[in-house]
Design an enzyme around this catalytic site. Structure first.
Site, PDB file in Angstrom:
ATOM      1  N   HIS B  62       0.851  -1.191   0.000  1.00  0.00           N
ATOM      2  CA  HIS B  62       0.000   0.000   0.000  1.00  0.00           C
ATOM      3  C   HIS B  62       0.884   1.237   0.000  1.00  0.00           C
ATOM      4  O   HIS B  62       2.101   1.143   0.141  1.00  0.00           O
ATOM      5  CB  HIS B  62      -0.977  -0.013   1.181  1.00  0.00           C
ATOM      6  CG  HIS B  62      -0.327   0.103   2.528  1.00  0.00           C
ATOM      7  ND1 HIS B  62       0.550  -0.842   3.027  1.00  0.00           N
ATOM      8  CD2 HIS B  62      -0.442   1.055   3.495  1.00  0.00           C
ATOM      9  CE1 HIS B  62       0.946  -0.464   4.237  1.00  0.00           C
ATOM     10  NE2 HIS B  62       0.368   0.671   4.539  1.00  0.00           N
ATOM     11  N   HIS B  64       1.325   3.939   1.921  1.00  0.00           N
ATOM     12  CA  HIS B  64       1.813   4.742   3.044  1.00  0.00           C
ATOM     13  C   HIS B  64       3.344   4.892   3.013  1.00  0.00           C
ATOM     14  O   HIS B  64       4.055   3.992   2.591  1.00  0.00           O
ATOM     15  CB  HIS B  64       1.345   4.137   4.369  1.00  0.00           C
ATOM     16  CG  HIS B  64      -0.103   4.472   4.669  1.00  0.00           C
ATOM     17  ND1 HIS B  64      -0.897   3.718   5.500  1.00  0.00           N
ATOM     18  CD2 HIS B  64      -0.875   5.511   4.238  1.00  0.00           C
ATOM     19  CE1 HIS B  64      -2.101   4.268   5.558  1.00  0.00           C
ATOM     20  NE2 HIS B  64      -2.122   5.355   4.809  1.00  0.00           N
ATOM     21  N   ASP B  66       5.798   4.765   5.073  1.00  0.00           N
ATOM     22  CA  ASP B  66       6.739   3.821   5.688  1.00  0.00           C
ATOM     23  C   ASP B  66       6.857   2.535   4.861  1.00  0.00           C
ATOM     24  O   ASP B  66       7.640   1.657   5.213  1.00  0.00           O
ATOM     25  CB  ASP B  66       6.360   3.517   7.148  1.00  0.00           C
ATOM     26  CG  ASP B  66       4.936   3.018   7.331  1.00  0.00           C
ATOM     27  OD1 ASP B  66       4.045   3.416   6.561  1.00  0.00           O
ATOM     28  OD2 ASP B  66       4.707   2.215   8.253  1.00  0.00           O
ATOM     29  N   HIS B  67       6.124   2.461   3.758  1.00  0.00           N
ATOM     30  CA  HIS B  67       6.227   1.309   2.859  1.00  0.00           C
ATOM     31  C   HIS B  67       6.754   1.681   1.477  1.00  0.00           C
ATOM     32  O   HIS B  67       7.039   0.788   0.677  1.00  0.00           O
ATOM     33  CB  HIS B  67       4.853   0.614   2.729  1.00  0.00           C
ATOM     34  CG  HIS B  67       4.359   0.060   4.032  1.00  0.00           C
ATOM     35  ND1 HIS B  67       4.324  -1.288   4.309  1.00  0.00           N
ATOM     36  CD2 HIS B  67       3.923   0.676   5.173  1.00  0.00           C
ATOM     37  CE1 HIS B  67       3.867  -1.469   5.545  1.00  0.00           C
ATOM     38  NE2 HIS B  67       3.621  -0.295   6.083  1.00  0.00           N
ATOM     39  N   HIS B 140      -7.530  -1.563   5.509  1.00  0.00           N
ATOM     40  CA  HIS B 140      -6.646  -0.551   6.090  1.00  0.00           C
ATOM     41  C   HIS B 140      -7.177   0.818   5.665  1.00  0.00           C
ATOM     42  O   HIS B 140      -8.186   0.914   4.977  1.00  0.00           O
ATOM     43  CB  HIS B 140      -5.209  -0.807   5.618  1.00  0.00           C
ATOM     44  CG  HIS B 140      -4.174  -0.016   6.365  1.00  0.00           C
ATOM     45  ND1 HIS B 140      -4.134   0.059   7.743  1.00  0.00           N
ATOM     46  CD2 HIS B 140      -3.136   0.750   5.927  1.00  0.00           C
ATOM     47  CE1 HIS B 140      -3.126   0.832   8.102  1.00  0.00           C
ATOM     48  NE2 HIS B 140      -2.502   1.268   7.035  1.00  0.00           N
ATOM     49  N   ASP B 211      -0.523  -3.803   5.891  1.00  0.00           N
ATOM     50  CA  ASP B 211      -1.218  -3.290   7.078  1.00  0.00           C
ATOM     51  C   ASP B 211      -2.693  -3.697   6.984  1.00  0.00           C
ATOM     52  O   ASP B 211      -3.310  -3.588   5.920  1.00  0.00           O
ATOM     53  CB  ASP B 211      -1.079  -1.765   7.157  1.00  0.00           C
ATOM     54  CG  ASP B 211       0.357  -1.349   7.449  1.00  0.00           C
ATOM     55  OD1 ASP B 211       1.238  -2.221   7.414  1.00  0.00           O
ATOM     56  OD2 ASP B 211       0.587  -0.149   7.699  1.00  0.00           O
ATOM     57  N   HIS B 270       6.167  -5.327  12.046  1.00  0.00           N
ATOM     58  CA  HIS B 270       5.511  -4.017  11.975  1.00  0.00           C
ATOM     59  C   HIS B 270       5.007  -3.591  13.362  1.00  0.00           C
ATOM     60  O   HIS B 270       3.827  -3.382  13.588  1.00  0.00           O
ATOM     61  CB  HIS B 270       4.334  -4.097  10.970  1.00  0.00           C
ATOM     62  CG  HIS B 270       3.802  -2.747  10.544  1.00  0.00           C
ATOM     63  ND1 HIS B 270       2.816  -2.094  11.226  1.00  0.00           N
ATOM     64  CD2 HIS B 270       4.088  -1.946   9.490  1.00  0.00           C
ATOM     65  CE1 HIS B 270       2.523  -0.953  10.614  1.00  0.00           C
ATOM     66  NE2 HIS B 270       3.288  -0.844   9.566  1.00  0.00           N
TER      67      HIS B 270
END
Lengths: 323, 323
Positions: B62, B64, B66-67, B140, B211, B270
C-alpha cells in the site's frame, strides 16, 4: 556555533557514510537548521541530539536525490510526533512540487504548516533571530546554491563608564540597553543602545557549499568567512579520468581556492563512494586530504558522519568528536 | 526459500528497527524479490547479501510512506550502479505517479525500464519462472494487499520404472521429460512429461501481509500456506486505547486467526515504536509474543531487522540468524 555531519557520501550511501545532510545550531540544539536532506537523514538524527521538533528551517542546495530524498520521511515523522510549529523550507521550486506529489500520492498529511521559500529568487535572503542567510549561485548540472550563515543579534556589552558619566544609574534601563533596546528616561532623554553598548566580538560566518565544479564562484562571499564546508568528490586524477560531466570539484581545486582567499578553516565532504575510510582501503580517503594539504595551508578537515565541529566565539574551529 | 527482514517498525524508524521491507528469494539471492520499501531500505540492503542489480520485482502492499519512501533512492542507486535489466513494480497506481513526480523533480533518470503493474487490478496475478503471486485485499486506511507467493516449476522426478516398461531408454529424452518438456519419439509416440515424472514434494506457499485490521480476510488464502508474515502493531490493551482509526491488528487478533486456520508458522512484524527491544524496556516487545502465544499453538516468531528465515523443502521454518 556547532555543526554535525549527517552524511558525507556523494550520490549513494556507503556502509560508513550516508548521503548529504548537515545539522547546524548557534547555541544548543534548540532551534537548529538542516542543510540538505538525503535519504536516511531522519535515521541519522536518531543518533544525535537534534530533534525534528526543534528544527526551524531546512535549506536545500539543489534538487538531486542524494540531497532531498530524505525529506518525505523526515517531514511525515515530525507530523507523527505531533509537531505544530511551522517549518521553513528554503529550496528550488521543484522541491515544493516534489513534496506535494509525495504527500498527494502517499495518503500523507502534515500536522504543521510548511513555508516554501524559493532559494533561487533574486536578492534571496532569509533571517531569524540568530542568523542572516544569503546564498551564492554555484556551477553544477542543475541550479545549486551555497548558503552563507552569518550570526546576528550578538551579545552587547554595556559602556558602564559612559553610562555613569552621563548619570544613568544601574537598573532595568541598563538591561534594556544591553538587549539592544533604546530607552526613554523620565527626564526626557533618549538613550540609544548603540551609544551605550558595544559588541565585543566578530560575527561568526560559515559557508555551506552545495555541489559545485567552480569554487571561484565563492570568492566574493569569502571575506570575513571563518569556515567553508565544500564538496571534494574526487582527487584530481580521478576527476580527470571521470571528465567534466558530473560537475564536481576535486580536493586540489577546492584547496587552491581556499588558499587563494586565505580561508582559515576548510572542511571537505561529499566524497565519491570509491574512497575507502578503513586503514589500507584503496583508493583511500586520506588521498583527498594529502592532495588538499599540498595546496592549502589553513586548518583542513575531512568530514565523517556524526563528526561535530564547534566554531567558538574566538573564531577557532574544533572537531569535538572523532571516529 | 528464504526471507530477510529489512525493517520491522511501524510508521517511523527506531534505532534498532527500520520501516518496512522484506527480501525474498527461492534459492540464493539471484534473483530476489522485495516486498515494501520504506526509507532506508537501500541502506539496510548493504548489510545483506542482496544487491539491487539482481532484484527482479518490487511488490508494494500500500501507499503509506513507511512502505514506499525508500523507492526513489533504491531505484536511482540501481541506475548509478549501471543496472540495465527491466524491473517490475507491482503496486497501487499512485506509486507510479509518486515515482514519476520524484524523477521529474529531482533531475533523475533511470538506466533501465520500470514496468508498473497495478496490484489493485481485478484478477491480479504475477508470475515468473520461480513464483506465482496472487494477492488478497486487506482492510486498512487505504487499499492494501497481502501477496501470496507460491513456488512453481518444482523439480520433477522421473518414473524410471514406467519409462523402461514402455521401452523408453535412458538418454536425452529422459532429461527433457524431467525438465517438464513433452517428447516426440522417432516412432511417432508423444511422451507427456506429466505421465513420466512426478513432483515429489509440496509447493511452498508464503503470505506476506500488508497493514490490516481484519486478519479474517486471509482465511480463503490460508489453506496450504506454510508461513504467514503479518503485522501486529499493538498488544490488545494498546489497540483498545488507541482505538480503531489506525486500522492495524493486535497480536491477539492475528494469533487467534492463525490458530483458527491451523497455520503452521506465524511471523509477526511491523511493531509500534513504543515497544522496546532491549531487556527491561517498557512496554516490551516480548509482551506481543506473550499475548500471541496465549492464542496460537503453532510456531511463532517475532521479526527483527536482518533476521533471515529459511523455509525448507520439507516445510520447516528455521530462523537462521538471531540477534
Amino acid at each position: 556555533m556547532e555543526f554535525t555531519f549527517l552524511g558525507t557520501s556523494a550520490g549513494t550511501p556507503t556502509r560508513s557514510r550516508n548521503v548529504t545532510g548537515l545539522a547546524l545550531c548557534r547555541s544548543g540544539p534548540k532551534p537548529w537548521y538542516l542543510i540538505d536532506c538525503g535519504e536516511g537523514t531522519q535515521h541519522q538524527l536518531m543518533r544525535t541530539r537534534y530533534s525534528v521538533m526543534q528544527l526551524r528551517a531546512i535549506f536545500i542546495t539543489h534538487i538531486h536525490g542524494d540531497h532531498i530524498f530524505g525529506l518525505p520521511g523526515l517531514l511525515t515523522s515530525a507530523s507523527m510526533l505531533g509537531r505544530t510549529e511551522p517549518l521553513d523550507i528554503i529550496a528550488p521550486v521543484q522541491v515544493q512540487r516534489f513534496i506535494h506529489a509525495v504527500i498527494d500520492n502517499s495518503d500523507s498529511s502534515l500536522s504543521y504548516p510548511l513555508n516554501f521559500i524559493n532559494s533561487e529568487a533574486p536578492e534571496f535572503y532569509w533571517q531569524d533571530d540568530q542568523f542572516r542567510v544569503t546564498n551564492v549561485a554555484l556551477s553544477h548540472r542543475v541550479p545549486c546554491r551555497a548558503f552563507v550563515f552569518t550570526e546576528i543579534n550578538l551579545e552587547r556589552k554595556l559602556r558602564q563608564d559612559k553610562l555613569l558619566e552621563d548619570g544613568v544609574m544601574a537598573g532595568p534601563n541598563w538591561g534594556d540597553l544591553q538587549k539592544g533596546k533604546d530607552v526613554l528616561l523620565a527626564d526626557g532623554r533618549l538613550l540609544k543602545s548603540d551609544d551605550y553598548t558595544h559588541i565585543p566580538r566578530t560575527a561568526r560566518k560559515l559557508i555551506v557549499g552545495g555541489d559545485n565544479d567552480t569554487p571561484e564562484l565563492l570568492r566574493d562571499a569569502c571575506p570575513g568567512t571563518h569556515v567553508l564546508i565544500h564538496e571534494a568528490t574526487y582527487t584530481q586524477d580521478v576527476a580527470d579520468r571521470v571528465g567534466p560531466w558530473p560537475q564536481h570539484s576535486s580536493a586540489q581545486q577546492v584547496a587552491r581556492f581556499a588558499q587563494s582567499v586565505k580561508l582559515p578553516n576548510l572542511v571537505l565532504t561529499h566524497f565519491s563512494s570509491r574512497y575507502q575510510s578503513y586503514p589500507g582501503g584503496t583508493p583511500n580517503i586520506n588521498q583527498l586530504a594529502a592532495e588538499a594539504l599540498q595546496h592549502y595551508k589553513g586548518h583542513l578537515f575531512l568530514a565523517n558522519d556524526f563528526d561535530t565541529y564547534q566554531l567558538t566565539t574566538d573564531l577557532q574551529l574544533h572537531r569535538l568528536t572523532d571516529r
